[in-house]
Design a protein around this motif. Structure first.
Motif, mmCIF file in Angstrom:
data_model
loop_
_atom_site.group_PDB
_atom_site.id
_atom_site.type_symbol
_atom_site.label_atom_id
_atom_site.label_comp_id
_atom_site.label_asym_id
_atom_site.label_seq_id
_atom_site.Cartn_x
_atom_site.Cartn_y
_atom_site.Cartn_z
ATOM 1 N N ARG A 85 1.469 1.654 -1.568
ATOM 2 C CA ARG A 85 1.496 2.736 -0.575
ATOM 3 C C ARG A 85 0.405 3.760 -0.866
ATOM 4 O O ARG A 85 0.609 4.680 -1.663
ATOM 5 N N LYS A 125 5.271 1.443 9.440
ATOM 6 C CA LYS A 125 5.088 1.001 8.066
ATOM 7 C C LYS A 125 6.401 1.048 7.280
ATOM 8 O O LYS A 125 6.665 0.187 6.431
ATOM 9 N N GLY A 152 1.201 -0.592 2.594
ATOM 10 C CA GLY A 152 1.975 0.316 3.434
ATOM 11 C C GLY A 152 1.311 1.672 3.492
ATOM 12 O O GLY A 152 0.080 1.787 3.535
ATOM 13 N N THR A 153 2.112 2.714 3.461
ATOM 14 C CA THR A 153 1.594 4.076 3.395
ATOM 15 C C THR A 153 2.591 4.938 2.647
ATOM 16 O O THR A 153 3.810 4.747 2.773
ATOM 17 N N GLU A 183 8.432 -2.528 6.036
ATOM 18 C CA GLU A 183 8.765 -2.669 4.620
ATOM 19 C C GLU A 183 10.236 -3.036 4.444
ATOM 20 O O GLU A 183 10.591 -3.915 3.651
ATOM 21 N N HIS A 203 2.767 3.823 -5.573
ATOM 22 C CA HIS A 203 1.929 4.783 -4.873
ATOM 23 C C HIS A 203 0.503 4.668 -5.384
ATOM 24 O O HIS A 203 0.272 4.661 -6.603
#
Length: 395
Positions: A214, A194, A161-162, A198, A280
């Motif tokens: 992410r 994104k 994802g981001t 999710e 993250h």
């Protein structure tokens, strides 16, 4: 005892015999990678090959035929740093011809049924307003993931994802719990897509062994600089030259390299057990300030007595864009101005993405951009700002 990639027998074997292309990692029978011809995916592919997983690696690739797809894989692998002596480790056995939205023939479906890990890097990573961003990143991704619902072989589905899926309404320190909601605002369709996919993956496919990774801002490569991709580095060049932007000098900028990101994704995919379902991949509390990045660029350029970086009001952006257009001999000043305004929105947020989870899970210690920005500058010599911008505004 914390699982240690470097201490594992397979990793030790690879260190002693680097010519080995097939090393057994527990629980890794078949690793499927999407987006292998892209920036992050290409670096994951190289990391997997260098880790001895070449014969267990499947790459979903577009192409006119398998040979064409393999040629694209090999070309990007070299672009992302694979030794040419290892290029032939990639064969047609590594290729699954198709895309996220493909209707696969029975033979491919059979291969998919035996996949034990998926790393889904495929996406349209563009800040443009092209409707394909949402189609590919949401609809096609969801359709692809649904193929693994109920799989008895699949142990983990890592979706890339981001970190900016959290939207724009958070504090400066962002945790993993701050993403995945429906009511966040976004600066571009990409980050919204994104966040949306999710949510849908978790709601629609509750039995999928999903782990969302992410990344924060992925810029350059610690060894290759901008060779694999010049994405976003053009902005650093503008800020360095102009000595000003709309974010303050002490604003932190959370950046990691593509190769550090790739190593983290691979480890998340193959580690036997994980404590969380979202991570993250970021610099976190060690993210440098804009002033520190500019200073590192000054050192790399051997600039002496350069003016200090300063924060400027948004009203200065047209003049800044004009300066860039003149220096770069770009006729479309408004394109530069629009890009600067768009990225100002991200820079002014000053987000730092908490990375304690990933640091504790796999001992993740990404190299600071201040330590490899010299390579990004070296590989940008002779490359125009507009050419580098095309990485982020492709359609």
């Amino acid at each position: 005892m914390m699982w240690d990639w470097h201490a594992s027998p397979a990793a030790r074997d690879l260190a002693v015999r680097p010519h080995v292309c097939d090393i057994r990692l527990p629980g890794v029978d078949s690793l499927l990678l999407t987006g292998a011809t892209g920036f992050i995916g290409g670096n994951v592919m190289v990391a997997a090959i260098n880790a001895g997983l070449a014969r267990r690696l499947l790459c979903l690739v577009r192409g006119s035929d398998t040979a064409d797809a393999l040629a694209r894989l090999r070309e990007n692998a070299v672009q992302c740093g694979l030794l040419r002596s290892r290029v032939n480790w990639l064969t047609e056995d590594n290729v699954l011809l198709g895309a996220l939205d493909s209707d696969f023939p029975p033979a491919v479906v059979a291969r998919l049924s035996g996949v034990s890990q998926v790393i889904n890097c495929a996406a349209m990573a563009s800040f443009s307003t092209d409707p394909q961003v949402t189609r590919i990143n949401v609809r096609d991704t969801l359709r692809f993931a649904s193929r693994f619902a109920g799989s008895t072989a699949l142990r983990r589905f890592v979706h890339v994802g981001t970190a900016m899926a959290c939207g724009t309404q958070r504090g400066t320190r962002v945790s993993e719990q701050d993403a995945g909601h429906d009511d966040t605002s976004h600066l571009v369709p990409y980050t919204r897509s994104k966040q949306e996919v999710e949510v849908l993956l978790r709601r629609s496919l509750p039995d999928l062994p999903l782990v969302v990774a992410r990344p924060s801002i992925v810029v350059g490569h610690t060894v290759l600089g901008t060779q694999p991709s010049a994405s976003i580095f053009w902005l650093f060049r503008i800020i360095h030259q102009a000595r000003r932007y709309t974010a303050g000098p002490h604003t932190r900028i959370d950046v990691i390299s593509a190769d550090d990101c790739a190593q983290a994704l691979l480890r998340l995919a193959v580690k036997p057990g994980l404590r969380f379902d979202a991570y993250h991949l970021s610099a976190g509390a060690r993210a440098p300030t804009i002033a520190q990045v500019v200073a590192a660029m000054d050192e790399a350029a051997a600039s002496e007595d350069a003016p200090a970086y300063r924060k400027c009001p948004a009203s200065e952006l047209p003049a800044l864009a004009l300066d860039v257009a003149r220096t770069e001999r770009i006729s479309n000043r408004r394109l530069i101005e629009r890009a600067l305004r768009l990225y100002a929105g991200f820079a002014e947020l000053g987000y730092v993405f908490d990375n304690r989870r990933i640091r504790e899970e796999i001992n993740f210690e990404p190299l600071s951009i201040t330590d490899y920005v010299s390579e990004c500058m070296r590989t940008s010599r002779g490359v125009g700002i507009l050419e580098q911008m095309s990485w982020d505004f492709k359609s």
